[in-house]
Write an enzyme that holds these catalytic residues in place. Structure first.
Site, mmCIF file in Angstrom:
data_model
loop_
_atom_site.group_PDB
_atom_site.id
_atom_site.type_symbol
_atom_site.label_atom_id
_atom_site.label_comp_id
_atom_site.label_asym_id
_atom_site.label_seq_id
_atom_site.Cartn_x
_atom_site.Cartn_y
_atom_site.Cartn_z
ATOM 1 N N SER A 176 0.819 -1.209 0.000
ATOM 2 C CA SER A 176 0.000 0.000 0.000
ATOM 3 C C SER A 176 0.855 1.262 0.000
ATOM 4 C CB SER A 176 -0.881 0.009 1.250
ATOM 5 O OG SER A 176 -0.054 0.063 2.398
ATOM 6 N N GLU A 228 6.272 -0.262 -5.532
ATOM 7 C CA GLU A 228 5.082 -0.616 -6.331
ATOM 8 C C GLU A 228 3.894 -0.519 -5.385
ATOM 9 O OE1 GLU A 228 6.984 -1.435 -9.953
ATOM 10 O OE2 GLU A 228 4.929 -1.054 -9.337
ATOM 11 N N LEU A 229 3.136 0.544 -5.498
ATOM 12 C CA LEU A 229 2.158 0.851 -4.443
ATOM 13 C C LEU A 229 0.715 0.696 -4.940
ATOM 14 C CD1 LEU A 229 4.104 3.885 -2.944
ATOM 15 C CD2 LEU A 229 4.248 1.470 -2.318
ATOM 16 N N GLU A 231 -8.870 3.019 -2.860
ATOM 17 C CA GLU A 231 -8.669 1.740 -3.532
ATOM 18 C C GLU A 231 -9.645 0.728 -2.943
ATOM 19 O OE1 GLU A 231 -4.791 0.096 -2.860
ATOM 20 O OE2 GLU A 231 -4.696 -0.477 -4.945
HETATM 21 N N1 LIG Z 1 1.563 -1.667 -6.982
HETATM 22 C C1 LIG Z 1 1.592 -2.965 -6.799
HETATM 23 O O1 LIG Z 1 2.196 -3.728 -7.559
HETATM 24 C C2 LIG Z 1 0.874 -3.546 -5.641
HETATM 25 C C3 LIG Z 1 0.264 -2.774 -4.665
HETATM 26 N N2 LIG Z 1 -0.397 -3.373 -3.614
HETATM 27 C C4 LIG Z 1 -1.155 -2.542 -2.677
HETATM 28 O O2 LIG Z 1 -1.019 -3.054 -1.297
HETATM 29 C C5 LIG Z 1 -2.301 -3.016 -0.656
HETATM 30 C C6 LIG Z 1 -2.773 -4.399 -0.315
HETATM 31 O O3 LIG Z 1 -1.717 -5.199 0.076
HETATM 32 P P1 LIG Z 1 -1.319 -5.252 1.609
HETATM 33 O O4 LIG Z 1 -0.419 -6.425 1.790
HETATM 34 O O5 LIG Z 1 -2.504 -5.135 2.495
HETATM 35 O O6 LIG Z 1 -0.455 -3.944 1.775
HETATM 36 P P2 LIG Z 1 0.360 -3.484 3.043
HETATM 37 O O7 LIG Z 1 1.034 -2.285 2.551
HETATM 38 O O8 LIG Z 1 -0.417 -3.422 4.296
HETATM 39 O O9 LIG Z 1 1.463 -4.666 3.305
HETATM 40 C C7 LIG Z 1 2.421 -4.926 2.342
HETATM 41 C C8 LIG Z 1 3.603 -5.588 3.052
HETATM 42 O O10 LIG Z 1 4.175 -4.653 3.958
HETATM 43 C C9 LIG Z 1 4.225 -5.204 5.280
HETATM 44 N N3 LIG Z 1 4.072 -4.095 6.202
HETATM 45 C C10 LIG Z 1 2.940 -3.479 6.610
HETATM 46 N N4 LIG Z 1 3.233 -2.456 7.453
HETATM 47 C C11 LIG Z 1 4.590 -2.431 7.574
HETATM 48 C C12 LIG Z 1 5.534 -1.617 8.299
HETATM 49 N N5 LIG Z 1 5.129 -0.603 9.062
HETATM 50 N N6 LIG Z 1 6.863 -1.889 8.173
HETATM 51 C C13 LIG Z 1 7.288 -2.904 7.396
HETATM 52 N N7 LIG Z 1 6.466 -3.712 6.692
HETATM 53 C C14 LIG Z 1 5.132 -3.472 6.786
HETATM 54 C C15 LIG Z 1 3.108 -6.205 5.295
HETATM 55 O O11 LIG Z 1 3.325 -7.177 6.292
HETATM 56 C C16 LIG Z 1 3.231 -6.800 3.896
HETATM 57 O O12 LIG Z 1 4.288 -7.730 3.856
HETATM 58 C C17 LIG Z 1 -3.212 -2.341 -1.626
HETATM 59 O O13 LIG Z 1 -3.176 -0.949 -1.457
HETATM 60 C C18 LIG Z 1 -2.622 -2.680 -2.999
HETATM 61 O O14 LIG Z 1 -2.954 -1.820 -4.018
HETATM 62 C C19 LIG Z 1 -0.421 -4.706 -3.427
HETATM 63 C C20 LIG Z 1 0.204 -5.505 -4.374
HETATM 64 C C21 LIG Z 1 0.852 -4.991 -5.553
#
Ligand SMILES: NC(=O)C1=CN([C@@H]2O[C@H](COP(=O)(O)OP(=O)(O)OC[C@H]3O[C@@H](n4cnc5c(N)ncnc54)[C@H](O)[C@@H]3O)[C@@H](O)[C@H]2O)C=CC1
Ligand SMILES: O=C(O)[C@H](O)CS(=O)(=O)O
Length: 495
Positions: free
Chosen positions: A249, A270-271, A398
């Site tokens: 995210s 990649e967000l 999103e």
């Molecule tokens: N642009 C892209 O290619 C992609 C973007 N996303 C975005 O991510 C979101 C959904 O995926 P989520 O896994 O829920 O995203 P998220 O951002 O909550 O988690 C992503 C990763 O970061 C880790 N994480 C979370 N908070 C952290 C912190 N403070 N410090 C270190 N690591 C931390 C999580 O455990 C996970 O491994 C959506 O917004 C989606 O659009 C997801 C996949 C691909």
């Protein structure tokens, strides 16, 4: 051989090779277990699939530090190998991924929920990045540049950055990690990867296969644990990590980018996304509907490139909605392992509740639900909303779920303006058969990737990435290696 613990009964009964299931971190070629463990559950029913050892308990970060040390130690020898030697080892890894596709896909569906056919597709997709970059690694070219001074010659060479740390999300637990590890090691770097605690098994299985492929110890290290903040802090602030790559995210990307500033790391992000899907009256409406279904409901809508806003030209709005609803109605919503499932469970109840809240808020703001029912489980079937406006929360945030939010527009410029009215800029889609309009709209959309009469745009040969608050850097394509290399300018004085 990995010290993969014997998978519990659910896993071992469903896999032909249960030793693909590892339950601890893979560091310097060793499988590490610890006292504290976290549970991996099946999103369909909450069943505990397995308990996995934590790589940190929040205070003791020694295992994370040992993974970085292992990567640092292994990197010079790995970089000394020729690109052809790295190619051979990477292709062995690639071949093993495809050989074990069915098991890897079953493991992914169990921990992430997506339909088995999508999991199989993702294993092929992840493997395609390994193959692509095994080949690209053989094409790292430099430059010689004519100098202004006759006694000088200018040369440019490219070198690996060193140690790469990567953090990945749950929605593509194999391919998001493969598309970071592949360019990194092809370029001569070594990696410390950290998958989300929600779906660690797919990443650990990649390490099991890398070990079997003969990729030397320390080149690929995978640390797992439920304390994402503690692990992320080490990976973003440690001075021996030279490059940080994140998929997830925007909110978390901002935190991690700030943390990387303390050691000025090279960063790729990649967000999140907010993809518009524009259908002009001059489009092939049936093709647009087919593309819309694929681009909206893949992975139950939980992808960063899924359609977030449908923008339909007024004169074809009702035709599009009727045909879209008819196709959505035919989608099978069930457990991912069930035959014919099109939409599996969302990753957890919190995500499903968030979707339901977004729908209710949109309806309060005037959106009309023309198809679908809200359920109280995370097996949420498609919802179709019309009369959406761009200022609604569901249009600005999103969705990340199986909800189609449809707006109409009356002019080409209005469509472009609506599409660009977001802080994100990852993927956009539009359908039109008017060639002049196609050129104008493609140029006017402020996104990193645009599908034109196409709803599925992701592939290893293309530069995947966004602009604005969807991040920066590119993954895949001939450009993908640059994010994992440093350019060095050599100035020769030859008299
Ligand atoms: N642009 C892209 O290619 C992609 C973007 N996303 C975005 O991510 C979101 C959904 O995926 P989520 O896994 O829920 O995203 P998220 O951002 O909550 O988690 C992503 C990763 O970061 C880790 N994480 C979370 N908070 C952290 C912190 N403070 N410090 C270190 N690591 C931390 C999580 O455990 C996970 O491994 C959506 O917004 C989606 O659009 C997801 C996949 C691909
Ligand atoms: O995480 C995602 O959403 C992926 O980047 C989308 S894709 O590459 O599988 O299309």
């Amino acid at each position: 051989m990995s010290e993969a613990t014997s998978a519990n009964s659910i896993l071992s009964s469903l896999l032909s090779d249960p030793t693909l299931v590892a339950s601890g971190s893979y560091i310097d070629g060793q499988w590490q277990t610890s006292e504290s463990r976290f549970k991996v559950t099946n999103p369909l029913n909450g069943d505990v699939l397995i308990e996995v050892s934590e790589s940190t308990n929040g205070e003791d970060i020694s295992l994370i530090e040992s993974a970085i040390a292992a990567a640092k130690k292994a990197q010079p020898d790995w970089a000394k190998k020729s690109s052809y030697e790295r190619y051979d080892l990477m292709m062995k890894w690639h071949d093993l991924m495809l050989e074990h596709k069915d098991d890897l896909a079953t493991l992914m569906t169990l921990e992430q929920g997506k339909p088995l056919k999508e999991s199989k597709g993702e294993i092929e997709y992840g493997a395609s990045y390994v193959k692509w970059f095994a080949e690209e690694g053989k094409r790292v070219y430099g430059d010689t540049i004519p100098s202004l001074a006759s006694h000088q010659q200018i040369k440019i060479i490219k070198q690996p950055v060193g140690v790469v740390a990567a953090i990945t999300p749950w929605n593509f637990p194999n391919s998001m990690l493969a598309r970071k590890i592949a360019p990194a090691i092809a370029a001569g770097n070594t990696v410390v990867g950290r998958p989300t605690e929600l779906t660690p098994l797919s990443a650990l299985a990649l390490a099991v296969l890398a070990e079997r492929a003969g990729i030397p110890k320390g080149v690929i290290n995978i640390v797992v644990g439920s304390d994402s903040k503690a692990i992320g802090k080490v990976l973003t602030e440690h001075p021996d990590v030279d490059k940080f790559s994140f998929t997830g995210s925007t909110k978390v990307g901002q935190i991690l980018m700030k943390q990387c500033a303390s050691t000025i790391k090279k960063v790729s992000l990649e967000l999140g996304g907010n993809a518009p899907f524009i259908v002009f009256a001059d489009a092939d409406i049936d093709a647009a509907v087919d593309g819309a279904i694929k681009a909206k409901f893949r992975n139950a809508g939980q992808t960063c490139v899924c359609v977030n806003r449908f923008l339909i030209e007024e004169s074809v709005h009702d035709e599009f909605v009727d045909k879209f609803v008819e196709k959505a109605r035919q989608l099978k919503v069930a457990g991912g392992l069930e035959e014919g499932t099109d939409i599996g469970p969302m990753i957890h109840n919190e995500a499903a509740n968030n979707i339901r809240d977004m729908v209710r808020t949109a309806e309060k703001a005037g959106a009309k639900r023309v198809f679908g029912e809200l359920v109280e489980t995370n097996l949420q079937a498609p919802i179709v909303l019309t009369n959406v406006s761009n200022d609604m929360e569901i249009a600005q945030n999103e969705i990340f779920g199986p909800v189609a939010a449809i707006q109409s527009f009356s002019s080409e410029q209005q469509a472009i303006d609506l599409a660009n009215d977001t802080e994100y800029g990852l993927a956009a889609y539009f359908y039109s058969l008017n060639i002049n309009r196609v050129e104008r709209v493609a140029a006017g959309l402020k996104y990193g990737m645009v599908g034109i009469n196409e709803g599925l745009i992701s592939n290893a040969a293309a530069p995947f990435g966004g602009v604005k608050q969807s991040g920066f850097g590119r993954e895949g394509s001939k450009y993908g290696l640059d994010d994992y290399m440093n350019m060095k300018y050599l100035c020769y004085n030859h008299g």
